[in-house]
Write a protein that holds these residues in place. Structure first.
Motif, PDB file in Angstrom:
ATOM      1  N   UNK A 144      18.056 -31.078  52.752  1.00 37.34           N
ATOM      2  CA  UNK A 144      19.320 -31.744  52.478  1.00 37.34           C
ATOM      3  C   UNK A 144      19.380 -33.078  53.208  1.00 37.34           C
ATOM      4  N   UNK A 145      20.003 -34.052  52.567  1.00 32.73           N
ATOM      5  CA  UNK A 145      20.259 -35.356  53.188  1.00 32.73           C
ATOM      6  C   UNK A 145      21.634 -35.270  53.845  1.00 32.73           C
ATOM      7  N   UNK A 146      21.678 -35.561  55.150  1.00 35.96           N
ATOM      8  CA  UNK A 146      22.923 -35.455  55.915  1.00 35.96           C
ATOM      9  C   UNK A 146      23.356 -36.861  56.336  1.00 35.96           C
ATOM     10  N   UNK A 147      24.578 -37.215  55.991  1.00 32.36           N
ATOM     11  CA  UNK A 147      25.154 -38.495  56.402  1.00 32.36           C
ATOM     12  C   UNK A 147      26.301 -38.195  57.353  1.00 32.36           C
ATOM     13  N   UNK A 148      26.267 -38.820  58.533  1.00 23.68           N
ATOM     14  CA  UNK A 148      27.315 -38.533  59.516  1.00 23.68           C
ATOM     15  C   UNK A 148      27.503 -39.705  60.473  1.00 23.68           C
ATOM     16  N   UNK A 158      17.404 -35.961  57.415  1.00 26.39           N
ATOM     17  CA  UNK A 158      17.124 -34.860  56.508  1.00 26.39           C
ATOM     18  C   UNK A 158      17.032 -33.569  57.315  1.00 26.39           C
ATOM     19  N   UNK A 159      17.615 -32.512  56.778  1.00 26.82           N
ATOM     20  CA  UNK A 159      17.630 -31.211  57.450  1.00 26.82           C
ATOM     21  C   UNK A 159      17.160 -30.136  56.487  1.00 26.82           C
ATOM     22  N   UNK A 172      28.761 -36.173  54.649  1.00 28.66           N
ATOM     23  CA  UNK A 172      28.287 -35.574  53.399  1.00 28.66           C
ATOM     24  C   UNK A 172      26.941 -34.904  53.608  1.00 28.66           C
ATOM     25  N   UNK A 173      26.678 -33.906  52.772  1.00 24.86           N
ATOM     26  CA  UNK A 173      25.397 -33.203  52.746  1.00 24.86           C
ATOM     27  C   UNK A 173      25.011 -33.057  51.278  1.00 24.86           C
ATOM     28  N   UNK A 215      17.208 -30.862  66.304  1.00 23.37           N
ATOM     29  CA  UNK A 215      18.320 -29.927  66.160  1.00 23.37           C
ATOM     30  C   UNK A 215      17.844 -28.613  65.571  1.00 23.37           C
ATOM     31  N   UNK A 216      18.350 -27.525  66.109  1.00 22.50           N
ATOM     32  CA  UNK A 216      18.172 -26.190  65.509  1.00 22.50           C
ATOM     33  C   UNK A 216      19.517 -25.494  65.665  1.00 22.50           C
TER      34      UNK A 216
END
Length: 93
Positions: A14-18, A32-33, A4-5, A86-87
């Motif tokens: 954005x909060x990224x769940x993975x 967070x991204x 989810x984002x 990450x980029x």
């Protein structure tokens, strides 16, 4: 695998769940991204830390008892936290 984002209260954040898989071991992570978009690109930037021990990343040696001793000593001297930066750049064609 991204699960989810969700947008946060900060602009472009954005909060990224993975699930992160390393060496056939999978654990959930949250980070967070910053995601920005223009007409032709989407750019995502993120920095996070993971615990290397959780994924079985160790400094090991099975040559001799002495080598194993020094390997264990090195393993204790290496920080458990590993930084990941990450980029991602997506370009529309």
């Amino acid at each position: 695998t991204v699960k989810s984002i969700f947008p946060t209260e900060k602009p472009f954040e954005f909060k990224v769940e993975c699930d992160l898989t390393i060496k056939k071991t999978t654990h959930p992570i949250i980070f967070f991204a910053t995601i920005k978009q223009n007409a032709t690109t989407i750019i995502a930037d993120a920095s996070l830390m993971i615990d290397r021990v959780k994924w079985g990343i160790h400094e090991t040696s099975e040559v001799s008892v002495m080598d194993q001793f020094f390997s264990n000593l090195k393993n204790q001297m290496i920080a458990d936290e590993i930084p990941i930066v990450l980029k991602l750049v997506f370009v529309k064609k």
